[in-house]
Motif scaffolding. Structure first.
Motif, PDB file in Angstrom:
ATOM      1  N   ILE A  53     -20.955 -39.219  78.365  1.00  0.00           N
ATOM      2  CA  ILE A  53     -21.871 -38.425  77.550  1.00  0.00           C
ATOM      3  C   ILE A  53     -22.986 -37.814  78.392  1.00  0.00           C
ATOM      4  CG2 ILE A  53     -23.561 -38.567  75.678  1.00  0.00           C
ATOM      5  CD1 ILE A  53     -21.772 -40.615  74.349  1.00  0.00           C
ATOM      6  N   THR A  67     -21.771 -34.316  80.733  1.00  0.00           N
ATOM      7  CA  THR A  67     -22.401 -33.230  79.992  1.00  0.00           C
ATOM      8  C   THR A  67     -23.418 -32.489  80.857  1.00  0.00           C
ATOM      9  OG1 THR A  67     -22.113 -34.408  77.888  1.00  0.00           O
ATOM     10  CG2 THR A  67     -23.764 -32.656  77.956  1.00  0.00           C
ATOM     11  N   LEU A 108     -19.621 -33.427  73.134  1.00  0.00           N
ATOM     12  CA  LEU A 108     -19.944 -34.854  73.130  1.00  0.00           C
ATOM     13  C   LEU A 108     -18.905 -35.652  72.351  1.00  0.00           C
ATOM     14  CD1 LEU A 108     -23.819 -34.764  72.581  1.00  0.00           C
ATOM     15  CD2 LEU A 108     -22.589 -35.203  74.704  1.00  0.00           C
TER      16      LEU A 108
END
Length: 306
Positions: A101, A105, A233
């Motif tokens: 995550i 990201t 996500l």
């Protein structure tokens, strides 16, 4: 010029039912039968049977390998009281949040923003390098980082500690780095596509108002990309929470259980300790965790109702 008035509700009712309304026909259900059968045989039945096995004492070998019995909540009670399961859940959280995550990201967004302003030659070079790491088989990536982090590997030479086995001293860190290296391209591609949908007029207007690059990024670009970010996500969570090959090839869940995230711990219980019933219960817990996280992300995608 006369303007035609829109028909009122009473006027529409007087016209009767819409002529182009699709009529439901029971005969059409026959065309759905093959799809329903395939879903039942290949999807519903295996999932239902796996859920049933989670409440049995099935083993891979031994007397209960064939004559297994329904044991109710015995496996669930064992799961709740298993400290290794909770340790694996914590390791899974670190692995998913840290290497998935957050790291994937942020790195994917940084690469997408860099490629947006880079020269064509540099953009192509970065794309080839990053995407190549993503498309190679996961087992190949695992062997690359096993050689990179093991005793005598290149990592020891780079940090000035030759001969150090980082897969023993910092196994979770090496596994997370390998995971980021391999999957960052996915986020980069998602954000690259999302950035193409950001209207240039809005960014140019903000620039004319005197907004700096970082202010435009955090007040204009990222808010517009919010649905893309949440979708990314969601996908990253589902991809990383079920990762098995990378960790198992590199560490097999060790040393001890220091890298045994839930998919690895499930495999260890089911196929090394022969507890297929208990392994199915761990798999069921993993599915429920993934479903709850997915529900959370889907709720974030809903438009705000004022």
């Amino acid at each position: 010029m006369a303007v035609a008035e829109a028909p009122t509700a009473g006027g529409l009712a007087a016209l009767g039912p819409p002529q182009d309304r699709e009529r439901f026909k029971f005969l059409s259900l026959g065309w759905l039968t093959p799809s329903v059968v395939l879903l039942a045989v290949l999807f519903a039945y295996p999932i239902g049977y796996a859920v049933y096995l989670a409440f049995t004492n099935l083993e891979l070998i031994g007397p209960t390998a064939q004559s297994f019995q329904f044991t109710g909540l015995a496996n669930f009670t064992r799961l709740i009281n298993d400290p290794t399961f909770w340790q694996s859940t914590w390791l899974t959280l670190i692995f998913v949040v840290g290497s998935g995550i957050v790291a994937q990201t942020v790195l994917g967004m940084a690469l997408a923003l860099l490629m947006r302003r880079a020269l064509p030659a540099l953009r192509i070079t970065i794309s080839i390098v990053i995407v190549t790491a993503w498309i190679i088989p996961e087992i190949s990536a695992a062997f690359v980082f096993y050689a990179f982090g093991t005793q005598g590997g290149l990592l020891g030479e780079v940090v000035g500690k030759p001969g150090t086995d980082f897969l023993s001293s910092a196994p979770l860190l090496i596994v997370c780095i390998a995971n980021v290296w391999r999957n960052a391209a996915f986020s980069m591609l998602v954000f690259t596509a999302g950035l193409r949908n950001v209207p240039e007029e809005i960014e140019e207007a903000a620039e004319l108002e005197g907004a700096s690059y970082w202010r435009r990024l955090f007040t204009v670009t990222l808010p517009i990309l919010r649905p893309t970010i949440v979708t990314n996500l969601l996908l990253l969570t589902l991809i990383n929470i079920s990762d098995f090959t990378l960790i198992f090839v590199m560490t097999q869940g060790g040393p001890g259980t220091s890298t045994a995230i839930l998919p690895v711990y499930m495999y260890i219980q089911a196929f090394q300790f022969n507890n297929l019933g208990y392994g199915s219960m761990i798999a069921l817990a993993l599915v429920l965790i993934g479903a709850l996280l997915s529900l959370f992300y889907v709720r974030q995608l809903k438009p705000e109702i004022k």
